[in-house]
Motif scaffolding. Sequence first.
Motif, PDB file in Angstrom:
ATOM      1  N   GLU A 180      -7.798 -13.673 -32.694  1.00 36.64           N
ATOM      2  CA  GLU A 180      -7.420 -12.914 -31.502  1.00 36.64           C
ATOM      3  C   GLU A 180      -6.004 -13.284 -31.101  1.00 36.64           C
ATOM      4  OE1 GLU A 180     -10.165 -12.049 -28.256  1.00 36.64           O
ATOM      5  OE2 GLU A 180     -11.597 -13.380 -29.255  1.00 36.64           O
ATOM      6  N   TYR A 181      -5.257 -12.279 -30.599  1.00 35.07           N
ATOM      7  CA  TYR A 181      -3.833 -12.504 -30.366  1.00 35.07           C
ATOM      8  C   TYR A 181      -3.547 -13.181 -29.033  1.00 35.07           C
ATOM      9  CZ  TYR A 181       1.180 -11.697 -30.589  1.00 35.07           C
ATOM     10  OH  TYR A 181       2.541 -11.879 -30.647  1.00 35.07           O
ATOM     11  N   ALA A 182      -4.054 -12.610 -27.940  1.00 32.71           N
ATOM     12  CA  ALA A 182      -3.719 -13.134 -26.617  1.00 32.71           C
ATOM     13  C   ALA A 182      -4.824 -12.798 -25.630  1.00 32.71           C
ATOM     14  CB  ALA A 182      -2.398 -12.543 -26.124  1.00 32.71           C
ATOM     15  N   PRO A 183      -4.961 -13.606 -24.588  1.00 34.80           N
ATOM     16  CA  PRO A 183      -5.927 -13.264 -23.541  1.00 34.80           C
ATOM     17  C   PRO A 183      -5.410 -12.098 -22.706  1.00 34.80           C
ATOM     18  CG  PRO A 183      -4.657 -15.182 -22.887  1.00 34.80           C
ATOM     19  CD  PRO A 183      -4.242 -14.860 -24.298  1.00 34.80           C
ATOM     20  N   VAL A 205       1.413 -16.681 -42.367  1.00 35.06           N
ATOM     21  CA  VAL A 205       0.566 -17.738 -42.915  1.00 35.06           C
ATOM     22  C   VAL A 205      -0.825 -17.214 -43.224  1.00 35.06           C
ATOM     23  CG1 VAL A 205       1.855 -19.560 -41.733  1.00 35.06           C
ATOM     24  CG2 VAL A 205      -0.161 -18.543 -40.620  1.00 35.06           C
ATOM     25  N   LYS A 206      -1.025 -15.895 -42.998  1.00 31.32           N
ATOM     26  CA  LYS A 206      -2.319 -15.279 -43.289  1.00 31.32           C
ATOM     27  C   LYS A 206      -2.135 -14.242 -44.405  1.00 31.32           C
ATOM     28  CE  LYS A 206      -4.563 -16.006 -38.834  1.00 31.32           C
ATOM     29  NZ  LYS A 206      -5.348 -15.409 -37.740  1.00 31.32           N
ATOM     30  N   PRO A 207      -2.362 -14.623 -45.647  1.00 28.37           N
ATOM     31  CA  PRO A 207      -2.042 -13.743 -46.777  1.00 28.37           C
ATOM     32  C   PRO A 207      -2.776 -12.410 -46.753  1.00 28.37           C
ATOM     33  CG  PRO A 207      -2.510 -15.984 -47.515  1.00 28.37           C
ATOM     34  CD  PRO A 207      -2.890 -15.924 -46.072  1.00 28.37           C
ATOM     35  N   TRP A 208      -3.955 -12.360 -46.186  1.00 23.06           N
ATOM     36  CA  TRP A 208      -4.789 -11.149 -46.230  1.00 23.06           C
ATOM     37  C   TRP A 208      -4.590 -10.237 -45.029  1.00 23.06           C
ATOM     38  CZ3 TRP A 208      -6.538 -16.103 -45.252  1.00 23.06           C
ATOM     39  CH2 TRP A 208      -6.949 -16.337 -43.941  1.00 23.06           C
ATOM     40  N   GLU A 209      -3.855 -10.661 -44.019  1.00 22.37           N
ATOM     41  CA  GLU A 209      -3.840  -9.963 -42.740  1.00 22.37           C
ATOM     42  C   GLU A 209      -3.059  -8.650 -42.838  1.00 22.37           C
ATOM     43  OE1 GLU A 209      -3.592 -11.504 -38.191  1.00 22.37           O
ATOM     44  OE2 GLU A 209      -1.814 -11.899 -39.393  1.00 22.37           O
ATOM     45  N   ASN A 210      -3.798  -7.539 -42.868  1.00 18.28           N
ATOM     46  CA  ASN A 210      -3.213  -6.193 -42.890  1.00 18.28           C
ATOM     47  C   ASN A 210      -2.119  -6.050 -43.945  1.00 18.28           C
ATOM     48  OD1 ASN A 210      -4.832  -5.131 -40.747  1.00 18.28           O
ATOM     49  ND2 ASN A 210      -3.549  -6.249 -39.302  1.00 18.28           N
ATOM     50  N   ARG A 211      -2.367  -6.630 -45.096  1.00 19.67           N
ATOM     51  CA  ARG A 211      -1.374  -6.619 -46.163  1.00 19.67           C
ATOM     52  C   ARG A 211      -1.295  -5.240 -46.820  1.00 19.67           C
ATOM     53  NH1 ARG A 211      -0.632 -10.921 -51.174  1.00 19.67           N
ATOM     54  NH2 ARG A 211       1.110  -9.838 -52.165  1.00 19.67           N
ATOM     55  N   ASN A 212      -0.083  -4.847 -47.221  1.00 20.68           N
ATOM     56  CA  ASN A 212       0.063  -3.671 -48.069  1.00 20.68           C
ATOM     57  C   ASN A 212       0.524  -4.116 -49.457  1.00 20.68           C
ATOM     58  OD1 ASN A 212       2.995  -3.742 -48.227  1.00 20.68           O
ATOM     59  ND2 ASN A 212       3.059  -2.803 -46.213  1.00 20.68           N
ATOM     60  N   THR A 247       3.171  -6.656 -43.849  1.00 20.44           N
ATOM     61  CA  THR A 247       2.034  -6.756 -42.944  1.00 20.44           C
ATOM     62  C   THR A 247       2.111  -5.575 -41.985  1.00 20.44           C
ATOM     63  OG1 THR A 247       1.940  -9.172 -43.091  1.00 20.44           O
ATOM     64  CG2 THR A 247       0.952  -8.166 -41.162  1.00 20.44           C
ATOM     65  N   VAL A 248       1.130  -4.695 -42.035  1.00 19.65           N
ATOM     66  CA  VAL A 248       1.201  -3.414 -41.337  1.00 19.65           C
ATOM     67  C   VAL A 248       0.707  -3.549 -39.901  1.00 19.65           C
ATOM     68  CG1 VAL A 248       0.369  -1.025 -41.315  1.00 19.65           C
ATOM     69  CG2 VAL A 248       0.977  -2.129 -43.485  1.00 19.65           C
ATOM     70  N   TYR A 249       1.490  -2.971 -38.995  1.00 20.43           N
ATOM     71  CA  TYR A 249       1.133  -2.920 -37.572  1.00 20.43           C
ATOM     72  C   TYR A 249       0.443  -1.585 -37.332  1.00 20.43           C
ATOM     73  CZ  TYR A 249       1.977  -3.083 -32.477  1.00 20.43           C
ATOM     74  OH  TYR A 249       1.843  -3.111 -31.100  1.00 20.43           O
ATOM     75  N   GLY A 250      -0.889  -1.620 -37.252  1.00 25.35           N
ATOM     76  CA  GLY A 250      -1.653  -0.385 -37.251  1.00 25.35           C
ATOM     77  C   GLY A 250      -2.219   0.036 -35.924  1.00 25.35           C
ATOM     78  N   GLN A 296      -1.769  -7.076 -33.775  1.00 29.80           N
ATOM     79  CA  GLN A 296      -0.419  -7.634 -33.679  1.00 29.80           C
ATOM     80  C   GLN A 296      -0.035  -8.519 -34.856  1.00 29.80           C
ATOM     81  OE1 GLN A 296      -2.881  -7.977 -31.408  1.00 29.80           O
ATOM     82  NE2 GLN A 296      -2.161  -7.574 -29.327  1.00 29.80           N
ATOM     83  N   ASN A 297      -0.992  -8.869 -35.718  1.00 27.56           N
ATOM     84  CA  ASN A 297      -0.750  -9.722 -36.890  1.00 27.56           C
ATOM     85  C   ASN A 297      -0.389 -11.150 -36.474  1.00 27.56           C
ATOM     86  OD1 ASN A 297      -1.304  -7.774 -38.962  1.00 27.56           O
ATOM     87  ND2 ASN A 297       0.598  -6.764 -38.369  1.00 27.56           N
ATOM     88  N   THR A 298      -1.421 -11.916 -36.286  1.00 27.83           N
ATOM     89  CA  THR A 298      -1.310 -13.240 -35.674  1.00 27.83           C
ATOM     90  C   THR A 298      -0.626 -14.272 -36.558  1.00 27.83           C
ATOM     91  OG1 THR A 298      -3.501 -13.811 -36.524  1.00 27.83           O
ATOM     92  CG2 THR A 298      -3.400 -12.848 -34.322  1.00 27.83           C
ATOM     93  N   GLY A 299      -0.563 -14.024 -37.870  1.00 25.94           N
ATOM     94  CA  GLY A 299      -0.024 -15.035 -38.771  1.00 25.94           C
ATOM     95  C   GLY A 299       1.483 -15.030 -38.907  1.00 25.94           C
ATOM     96  N   ARG A 300       2.174 -14.105 -38.216  1.00 27.36           N
ATOM     97  CA  ARG A 300       3.631 -13.989 -38.364  1.00 27.36           C
ATOM     98  C   ARG A 300       4.368 -15.112 -37.630  1.00 27.36           C
ATOM     99  NH1 ARG A 300       5.527 -10.568 -35.408  1.00 27.36           N
ATOM    100  NH2 ARG A 300       3.649 -10.517 -34.114  1.00 27.36           N
ATOM    101  N   LEU A 301       5.399 -15.640 -38.264  1.00 22.25           N
ATOM    102  CA  LEU A 301       6.306 -16.594 -37.630  1.00 22.25           C
ATOM    103  C   LEU A 301       7.727 -16.307 -38.102  1.00 22.25           C
ATOM    104  CD1 LEU A 301       4.408 -19.997 -37.900  1.00 22.25           C
ATOM    105  CD2 LEU A 301       5.137 -18.902 -35.770  1.00 22.25           C
TER     106      LEU A 301
END
Length: 620
Positions: free
Chosen positions: A169-172, A226-233, A238-241, A246-251
Amino acid sequence: MPSSIPRSAGRTVARSAAVSAVVASALAAGLLAGSTSAAAEDAATGVRIHDIQGTTRVSPLVGKQVTGVTGIVTGVRTYGSRGFWIQDPEADANPATSEGVFVFTSSVPTVAVGDAVSVSGTVTEYVPGGLNSGNQSLTQISKPVVTVLSQGNAVPAPVTVSAWSVPEEYAPEGDPAAAGSINGLTLDPETYALDYYESLEGTNVRIGTSRVVGATDPYSELWVTVKPWENRNWRGGTVYGSYASQNTGRLQIQQLAPIAQQPFPKANVGDVLQGVTEGPLDFNQFGGYTITARTLGTVVDRGLERESTDKQHKNELAVATYNVENLDPSDPQEKFDALAKAVVENLASPDILALEEIQDNTGAKNDGTVAADLTVKKFTDAIVAAGGPAYEWRSVDPENNKDGGEPGGNIRQVFLFNPERVSFTDRAGADATTATAVTGRKGHAELTLSPGRIDPANTAWEASRKPLAGEFVFRGRTVFVIANHFGSKGGDESIVSHHQPPVRSSEAKRLLQAQAVNGFVKQLLAVEKQADVLVVGDINDFEFSGTTKALTDGGALYPAVKSLPRSERYSYVFQGNSQVLDQILTSPGVHHFEYDSVHINAEFADQDSDHDPQVLRFRP
């Protein structure tokens, strides 16, 4: 583009010594929770770093003087926002409290990594971009007095940020009683990604081998996940769909060493940052949570190639849209040649090409010039030199400085068309302020002005590009094309805003713009139900946005990008999110089309534009 915020070198913002005044005004406005202005009169001794950071986004000691705060220096920044990070090697038991903090010196720090220091100063909350940006604040110690206690100490072991440590989950949800802010909420780092990163603010962190999802930019930054599978194309992005994806693994990754001493690596989307990247976790205006790397991994090239679309068949009409990013005659010939080559080789010389961000003949020189014939000629000549067709063109010059964009540049949309394949129906009389209208003849729709602008007096287009409508004929069939460049996302809060969900104020204008275009399309369809209408351009909004919903209201249009698999829906990469900004929408009479988002720019460190062009092929 999503934003036009100016950026300094390294994209770190130099802060004035008056940063405490920002905090004071925030306290007065109630924007930074958990503090009182009276606290500034107090002094705190025996304070540890985790006491300063506290369990929310705002320090419980903000505005207070603290003395004797000890820690080990984990990073030193000598450029941009100068200062250093310290970390307490003896952590407390609360995962919500960070053990690191930034010490803002304003001048070049005199400490070194590994120094054990004692710091006295004022606890402040610095808001990168200012209070109106909606950004979260960075807890720091300002106006410091620093004493070096010893040197050569081991840096505290880094916290490993990995696919398994970052929550899904991204944010409260923001607190309704605090206007949707999450500033006053107790951090829950095991549940929310933003809380997890905030609990590590200023802490020495590391990541292992990670995929690049945002190419190296001109400011020497890149994005990884850091999340290889997260909404990968399949191309590595990493696709913002959706607004909830929001794709939590991005830094974001920067480096602490000045570029003059250590060049920053060049990477494309899909490449790999191999090995260990380690350094303090910062928060800045242009990317949110950022590893300021003391140790930087090695980029491994995975060979991402630029795409080329299929050539249209003899009976197919190919219509494309391309934002060429403030093109004007003063740009180097190399830019014109590269863009022209892309039109010929990557876009397969479409029959109709709608261009956005064509500037006037003197570019950003604010001299009253509005004509763009020299800009277009230089471009069309370059296309011929690249082996493409001798395109003709149509447009309507704007009023000086009335359409937004770079002051003096007078950007506008321009139609190019191949006269060997397509004819343009000219109906004279258009100017910047006269609206084209819909009329009918024997059951067929026509424009009163072609080319002509749609409803230019509508306040929806104030300081924004007006849509350009044109009437074309292909193999005896009329096709209406409406070229657009909707208002930018500048002024919107980022997805790391302290408001959750973020405030997207720019949507209001685009909603009105979409309604105006939708209404015009409905007028065409009211006269000719099966009219072939294409609405194309830089819509500056997502395929799932309210803007797109307004464009498609009543079934007048269909967003053709939705014909692609979800993982292929993008034309732009922003902060490591591959997303849709450029679109082609079709009327119900446009059947059996092929759509292609041609990825030649957005995923690459070397770009001719920051947008990917879009192409649609169909048989009118």
